[in-house]
Design a protein around this motif. Structure first.
Motif, PDB file in Angstrom:
ATOM      1  N   PHE A  59       0.828  -1.200   0.000  1.00  0.00           N
ATOM      2  CA  PHE A  59       0.000   0.000   0.000  1.00  0.00           C
ATOM      3  C   PHE A  59       0.865   1.254   0.000  1.00  0.00           C
ATOM      4  O   PHE A  59       0.645   2.176  -0.776  1.00  0.00           O
ATOM      5  CB  PHE A  59      -0.932  -0.011   1.207  1.00  0.00           C
ATOM      6  CG  PHE A  59      -1.753   1.237   1.353  1.00  0.00           C
ATOM      7  CD1 PHE A  59      -2.852   1.455   0.532  1.00  0.00           C
ATOM      8  CD2 PHE A  59      -1.431   2.186   2.293  1.00  0.00           C
ATOM      9  CE1 PHE A  59      -3.617   2.604   0.654  1.00  0.00           C
ATOM     10  CE2 PHE A  59      -2.189   3.344   2.430  1.00  0.00           C
ATOM     11  CZ  PHE A  59      -3.281   3.552   1.607  1.00  0.00           C
ATOM     12  N   ARG A  60       1.884   1.266   0.872  1.00  0.00           N
ATOM     13  CA  ARG A  60       2.768   2.439   0.957  1.00  0.00           C
ATOM     14  C   ARG A  60       3.532   2.640  -0.337  1.00  0.00           C
ATOM     15  O   ARG A  60       3.707   3.750  -0.796  1.00  0.00           O
ATOM     16  CB  ARG A  60       3.736   2.279   2.128  1.00  0.00           C
ATOM     17  CG  ARG A  60       3.076   2.510   3.461  1.00  0.00           C
ATOM     18  CD  ARG A  60       4.067   2.416   4.584  1.00  0.00           C
ATOM     19  NE  ARG A  60       3.430   2.665   5.859  1.00  0.00           N
ATOM     20  CZ  ARG A  60       3.940   2.302   7.022  1.00  0.00           C
ATOM     21  NH1 ARG A  60       5.088   1.659   7.074  1.00  0.00           N
ATOM     22  NH2 ARG A  60       3.307   2.555   8.138  1.00  0.00           N
ATOM     23  N   LYS A  61       4.024   1.537  -0.915  1.00  0.00           N
ATOM     24  CA  LYS A  61       4.759   1.649  -2.178  1.00  0.00           C
ATOM     25  C   LYS A  61       3.847   2.193  -3.275  1.00  0.00           C
ATOM     26  O   LYS A  61       4.249   3.045  -4.062  1.00  0.00           O
ATOM     27  CB  LYS A  61       5.347   0.310  -2.593  1.00  0.00           C
ATOM     28  CG  LYS A  61       6.119   0.380  -3.911  1.00  0.00           C
ATOM     29  CD  LYS A  61       7.039  -0.762  -4.080  1.00  0.00           C
ATOM     30  CE  LYS A  61       7.772  -0.765  -5.395  1.00  0.00           C
ATOM     31  NZ  LYS A  61       8.089   0.476  -6.016  1.00  0.00           N
ATOM     32  N   GLY A  62       2.604   1.749  -3.307  1.00  0.00           N
ATOM     33  CA  GLY A  62       1.652   2.240  -4.287  1.00  0.00           C
ATOM     34  C   GLY A  62       1.407   3.729  -4.147  1.00  0.00           C
ATOM     35  O   GLY A  62       1.308   4.454  -5.132  1.00  0.00           O
ATOM     36  N   GLU A  64       3.540   5.884  -2.853  1.00  0.00           N
ATOM     37  CA  GLU A  64       4.774   6.570  -3.296  1.00  0.00           C
ATOM     38  C   GLU A  64       4.812   6.646  -4.811  1.00  0.00           C
ATOM     39  O   GLU A  64       5.186   7.663  -5.381  1.00  0.00           O
ATOM     40  CB  GLU A  64       5.997   5.848  -2.762  1.00  0.00           C
ATOM     41  CG  GLU A  64       6.182   5.961  -1.255  1.00  0.00           C
ATOM     42  CD  GLU A  64       7.284   5.059  -0.740  1.00  0.00           C
ATOM     43  OE1 GLU A  64       7.965   4.388  -1.555  1.00  0.00           O
ATOM     44  OE2 GLU A  64       7.464   5.009   0.479  1.00  0.00           O
ATOM     45  N   ASP A  65       4.446   5.555  -5.473  1.00  0.00           N
ATOM     46  CA  ASP A  65       4.474   5.514  -6.938  1.00  0.00           C
ATOM     47  C   ASP A  65       3.456   6.488  -7.554  1.00  0.00           C
ATOM     48  O   ASP A  65       3.645   6.996  -8.643  1.00  0.00           O
ATOM     49  CB  ASP A  65       4.191   4.096  -7.450  1.00  0.00           C
ATOM     50  CG  ASP A  65       5.327   3.141  -7.128  1.00  0.00           C
ATOM     51  OD1 ASP A  65       6.421   3.603  -6.769  1.00  0.00           O
ATOM     52  OD2 ASP A  65       5.121   1.910  -7.218  1.00  0.00           O
ATOM     53  N   ASP A  66       2.351   6.727  -6.806  1.00  0.00           N
ATOM     54  CA  ASP A  66       1.325   7.648  -7.275  1.00  0.00           C
ATOM     55  C   ASP A  66       1.651   9.102  -6.950  1.00  0.00           C
ATOM     56  O   ASP A  66       0.897   9.993  -7.286  1.00  0.00           O
ATOM     57  CB  ASP A  66      -0.031   7.313  -6.643  1.00  0.00           C
ATOM     58  CG  ASP A  66      -0.587   5.995  -7.143  1.00  0.00           C
ATOM     59  OD1 ASP A  66      -0.126   5.524  -8.206  1.00  0.00           O
ATOM     60  OD2 ASP A  66      -1.478   5.435  -6.486  1.00  0.00           O
ATOM     61  N   GLY A  67       2.784   9.308  -6.257  1.00  0.00           N
ATOM     62  CA  GLY A  67       3.171  10.665  -5.894  1.00  0.00           C
ATOM     63  C   GLY A  67       2.522  11.146  -4.615  1.00  0.00           C
ATOM     64  O   GLY A  67       2.600  12.312  -4.270  1.00  0.00           O
ATOM     65  N   GLY A  68       1.819  10.262  -3.883  1.00  0.00           N
ATOM     66  CA  GLY A  68       1.122  10.678  -2.676  1.00  0.00           C
ATOM     67  C   GLY A  68       1.775  10.142  -1.504  1.00  0.00           C
ATOM     68  O   GLY A  68       1.903  10.328  -0.437  1.00  0.00           O
TER      69      GLY A  68
END
Length: 68
Positions: A59-62, A64-68
């Motif tokens: 979830f956290r990596k997702g 970060e990848d989304d810029g949030g």
């Protein structure tokens, strides 16, 4: 000899606890350390610590990848 990427710890068990652990030899591993390691990992899975941790990391990596 310590293998790279492994941590060695000392654990103390009562005689009664050790008798239970010895009964699991062959079922959960061959060596003492293998049996104890597998018991710990099985407990972590049963209590959902591992899956919860992995889900949180994903979830956290997702985010970060989304810029949030």
């Amino acid at each position: 000899m310590k293998k790279k990427g492994m941590k060695r710890i000392q654990v103390t068990f009562t005689n009664e606890q050790w008798k239970l652990i010895e009964k699991l030899k062959g079922e959960m591993g061959v060596t003492d350390s293998e049996v104890v390691r597998n018991i710990v990992m099985a407990w972590l899975v049963e209590k959902s610590f591992i899956s919860s941790t992995l889900k949180l990391k994903i979830f956290r990596k997702g985010k970060e990848d989304d810029g949030g």
